[in-house]
Design a protein around this motif. Structure first.
Motif, PDB file in Angstrom:
ATOM      1  N   ALA A  21      12.749   1.943 -25.131  1.00 48.26           N
ATOM      2  CA  ALA A  21      13.488   0.784 -25.762  1.00 48.26           C
ATOM      3  C   ALA A  21      15.009   1.056 -25.518  1.00 48.26           C
ATOM      4  O   ALA A  21      16.026   0.008 -25.369  1.00 48.26           O
ATOM      5  N   ALA A  22      15.667   2.245 -25.378  1.00 53.45           N
ATOM      6  CA  ALA A  22      16.917   2.618 -25.351  1.00 53.45           C
ATOM      7  C   ALA A  22      17.466   2.232 -23.978  1.00 53.45           C
ATOM      8  O   ALA A  22      18.613   1.953 -23.571  1.00 53.45           O
ATOM      9  N   LEU A  23      16.545   1.947 -23.011  1.00 57.99           N
ATOM     10  CA  LEU A  23      16.960   1.392 -21.503  1.00 57.99           C
ATOM     11  C   LEU A  23      17.890   0.147 -21.860  1.00 57.99           C
ATOM     12  O   LEU A  23      18.685  -0.261 -20.953  1.00 57.99           O
ATOM     13  N   ALA A  24      17.611  -0.552 -22.992  1.00 58.00           N
ATOM     14  CA  ALA A  24      18.232  -1.987 -22.800  1.00 58.00           C
ATOM     15  C   ALA A  24      19.706  -1.737 -23.182  1.00 58.00           C
ATOM     16  O   ALA A  24      20.268  -2.697 -23.055  1.00 58.00           O
ATOM     17  N   TYR A  25      20.228  -0.420 -23.615  1.00 54.83           N
ATOM     18  CA  TYR A  25      21.618  -0.161 -23.944  1.00 54.83           C
ATOM     19  C   TYR A  25      22.304   0.424 -22.583  1.00 54.83           C
ATOM     20  O   TYR A  25      23.445   0.703 -22.841  1.00 54.83           O
ATOM     21  N   VAL A  26      21.440   0.510 -21.589  1.00 56.45           N
ATOM     22  CA  VAL A  26      21.991   0.954 -20.308  1.00 56.45           C
ATOM     23  C   VAL A  26      22.605  -0.158 -19.395  1.00 56.45           C
ATOM     24  O   VAL A  26      21.812  -0.938 -19.054  1.00 56.45           O
ATOM     25  N   THR A  27      23.758   0.137 -19.278  1.00 54.97           N
ATOM     26  CA  THR A  27      24.508  -1.191 -18.455  1.00 54.97           C
ATOM     27  C   THR A  27      24.643  -0.372 -16.976  1.00 54.97           C
ATOM     28  O   THR A  27      25.027   0.659 -16.569  1.00 54.97           O
ATOM     29  N   PRO A  28      23.803  -1.383 -15.976  1.00 54.86           N
ATOM     30  CA  PRO A  28      23.990  -0.547 -14.648  1.00 54.86           C
ATOM     31  C   PRO A  28      25.581  -0.307 -14.252  1.00 54.86           C
ATOM     32  O   PRO A  28      26.391  -0.943 -14.497  1.00 54.86           O
ATOM     33  N   ALA A  46      12.333   7.784 -18.606  1.00 45.59           N
ATOM     34  CA  ALA A  46      12.189   6.114 -18.698  1.00 45.59           C
ATOM     35  C   ALA A  46      13.292   5.863 -17.650  1.00 45.59           C
ATOM     36  O   ALA A  46      13.135   4.873 -16.840  1.00 45.59           O
ATOM     37  N   LEU A  47      14.538   6.253 -17.710  1.00 48.56           N
ATOM     38  CA  LEU A  47      15.700   6.064 -17.002  1.00 48.56           C
ATOM     39  C   LEU A  47      15.270   6.224 -15.483  1.00 48.56           C
ATOM     40  O   LEU A  47      15.588   5.403 -14.836  1.00 48.56           O
ATOM     41  N   ALA A  48      14.794   7.525 -15.352  1.00 45.72           N
ATOM     42  CA  ALA A  48      14.670   7.794 -14.237  1.00 45.72           C
ATOM     43  C   ALA A  48      13.622   7.006 -13.193  1.00 45.72           C
ATOM     44  O   ALA A  48      13.586   6.606 -12.304  1.00 45.72           O
ATOM     45  N   ALA A  49      12.489   6.600 -14.088  1.00 48.71           N
ATOM     46  CA  ALA A  49      11.536   5.626 -13.573  1.00 48.71           C
ATOM     47  C   ALA A  49      11.725   4.076 -13.416  1.00 48.71           C
ATOM     48  O   ALA A  49      11.475   3.359 -12.652  1.00 48.71           O
ATOM     49  N   SER A  50      13.056   3.716 -14.185  1.00 51.16           N
ATOM     50  CA  SER A  50      13.259   2.350 -14.401  1.00 51.16           C
ATOM     51  C   SER A  50      13.839   1.713 -12.878  1.00 51.16           C
ATOM     52  O   SER A  50      13.868   0.521 -13.053  1.00 51.16           O
ATOM     53  N   GLY A  51      14.430   2.720 -12.297  1.00 50.19           N
ATOM     54  CA  GLY A  51      15.261   2.206 -11.138  1.00 50.19           C
ATOM     55  C   GLY A  51      16.495   1.572 -11.400  1.00 50.19           C
ATOM     56  O   GLY A  51      17.341   1.013 -10.439  1.00 50.19           O
ATOM     57  N   ARG A  53      20.258   1.500 -11.555  1.00 47.61           N
ATOM     58  CA  ARG A  53      21.223   2.730 -10.940  1.00 47.61           C
ATOM     59  C   ARG A  53      22.424   2.742 -11.792  1.00 47.61           C
ATOM     60  O   ARG A  53      23.081   1.778 -12.239  1.00 47.61           O
ATOM     61  N   ILE A  54      22.655   3.877 -12.160  1.00 45.09           N
ATOM     62  CA  ILE A  54      23.778   4.208 -13.282  1.00 45.09           C
ATOM     63  C   ILE A  54      24.825   5.185 -12.328  1.00 45.09           C
ATOM     64  O   ILE A  54      24.417   5.617 -11.240  1.00 45.09           O
ATOM     65  N   ALA A  55      26.149   5.022 -12.698  1.00 42.38           N
ATOM     66  CA  ALA A  55      27.189   5.914 -12.011  1.00 42.38           C
ATOM     67  C   ALA A  55      26.984   7.221 -12.326  1.00 42.38           C
ATOM     68  O   ALA A  55      27.445   8.017 -11.621  1.00 42.38           O
ATOM     69  N   GLY A  56      26.356   7.620 -13.428  1.00 42.40           N
ATOM     70  CA  GLY A  56      25.908   9.122 -13.671  1.00 42.40           C
ATOM     71  C   GLY A  56      25.795   9.204 -14.980  1.00 42.40           C
ATOM     72  O   GLY A  56      26.081   8.377 -15.928  1.00 42.40           O
ATOM     73  N   ALA A  57      25.698  10.426 -15.520  1.00 45.62           N
ATOM     74  CA  ALA A  57      25.303  10.863 -16.963  1.00 45.62           C
ATOM     75  C   ALA A  57      26.287  11.885 -17.210  1.00 45.62           C
ATOM     76  O   ALA A  57      26.559  12.885 -16.682  1.00 45.62           O
ATOM     77  N   VAL A  58      26.881  11.611 -18.387  1.00 52.55           N
ATOM     78  CA  VAL A  58      27.429  13.180 -19.169  1.00 52.55           C
ATOM     79  C   VAL A  58      26.411  13.551 -20.119  1.00 52.55           C
ATOM     80  O   VAL A  58      25.862  12.886 -21.066  1.00 52.55           O
ATOM     81  N   SER A  59      26.150  14.871 -19.778  1.00 57.35           N
ATOM     82  CA  SER A  59      25.148  15.420 -20.548  1.00 57.35           C
ATOM     83  C   SER A  59      25.671  16.534 -21.675  1.00 57.35           C
ATOM     84  O   SER A  59      26.742  17.115 -21.712  1.00 57.35           O
ATOM     85  N   SER A  60      24.804  16.595 -22.775  1.00 56.68           N
ATOM     86  CA  SER A  60      25.096  17.291 -23.967  1.00 56.68           C
ATOM     87  C   SER A  60      24.526  18.760 -23.930  1.00 56.68           C
ATOM     88  O   SER A  60      24.658  19.524 -24.978  1.00 56.68           O
ATOM     89  N   SER A  61      23.788  18.927 -23.155  1.00 56.53           N
ATOM     90  CA  SER A  61      23.077  20.338 -22.883  1.00 56.53           C
ATOM     91  C   SER A  61      22.634  20.860 -21.478  1.00 56.53           C
ATOM     92  O   SER A  61      22.594  19.899 -20.703  1.00 56.53           O
TER      93      SER A  61
END
Ligand code: 5RP
Length: 227
Positions: A21-28, A46-51, A53-61
């Protein structure tokens, strides 16, 4: 013919549901802030499988970084961005105002840093995490090792019990105290107070950086709570 009642969803299935459900909050084509934990693992998958395309992620761990890299998601340093549209993370507890306890996975300090970059904090959690008042889950507090004993005494003076998390060294080379016996009625005041005790790196109450939205996995499906 009577319909066969379907089996209730497991906690793992609810985590999968809210991760998707969180994929709905990801803007390509934007950079996304990504938290830590078993629920976030579902979001990463889910993000990896969704296709999408994002500019990248900032990770917390380190844990989330490794998972994202293995799935082909580019990971950026927090210092490479000045703000994020969205930060997506789980919680150990969330109250009806969006205040959370976090740090069960020992990543609370970096989680708070990345959350602070984001305009919107989307909490993904199964319904077992919802509470009337914070304090049921042992509160994680990241501490400088030399201060652990005196911070333990300060909690004891409040009537609470702090225990060192055995064998846990955080991504910042610090220790975690898990504190029981608290009922946190004013999360913002509690966070501000404990955060300024010498030797406290981060207290796991997220009141200043509370959730803007919670996607709560329930037997009836995903409930969207806004705060
Ligand atoms: C890690 C965290 C997690 O968000 C929290 O522990 C929830 O984890 P999970 O999704 O595995 O239940 O704060 O430091």
């Amino acid at each position: 013919m009577t319909a066969t009642p379907s089996a209730p969803m497991t906690q793992d299935q609810l985590k999968t549901l809210v991760g998707q459900a969180a994929l709905a909050y990801v803007t390509p084509d934007t950079v996304v802030g990504v938290g830590t934990g078993s629920t976030v693992d579902k979001f990463i998958d889910a993000l990896a499988a969704s296709g999408i395309r994002i500019a990248g992620a900032v990770s917390s761990s380190v844990r989330s970084t490794e998972r994202m890299k293995a799935l082909g998601i580019a990971v950026l340093e927090a210092s490479e961005v000045s703000s994020l549209d969205v930060y997506i993370d789980g919680a150990d507890e969330i109250d009806h105002q969006g205040h959370m306890v976090k740090g069960g996975g020992a990543a609370l300090t970096r989680e708070k840093i990345v959350a602070d970059l984001a305009k919107t904090f989307v909490c993904i959690a199964d319904e077992s995490k919802q509470v009337e008042a914070l304090g049921r889950f042992p509160l994680p507090v990241e501490v400088i090792p030399m201060a652990a004993a005196q911070i333990t005494r300060r909690f004891a003076a409040m009537g609470a019990t702090a225990r060192l998390r055995e064998g846990c060294v955080t991504d910042n080379s610090c220790h975690i105290l898990d504190v029981t016996g608290l009922r946190i009625t004013d999360p913002a005041a509690f966070e501000a107070d404990v955060n300024q005790w010498p030797g406290v790196v981060t207290v796991g109450v997220f009141a200043r950086n509370k959730a803007s939205v919670c996607l709560l996995g329930t037997a009836e499906g995903v409930k969207t709570l806004t705060f």
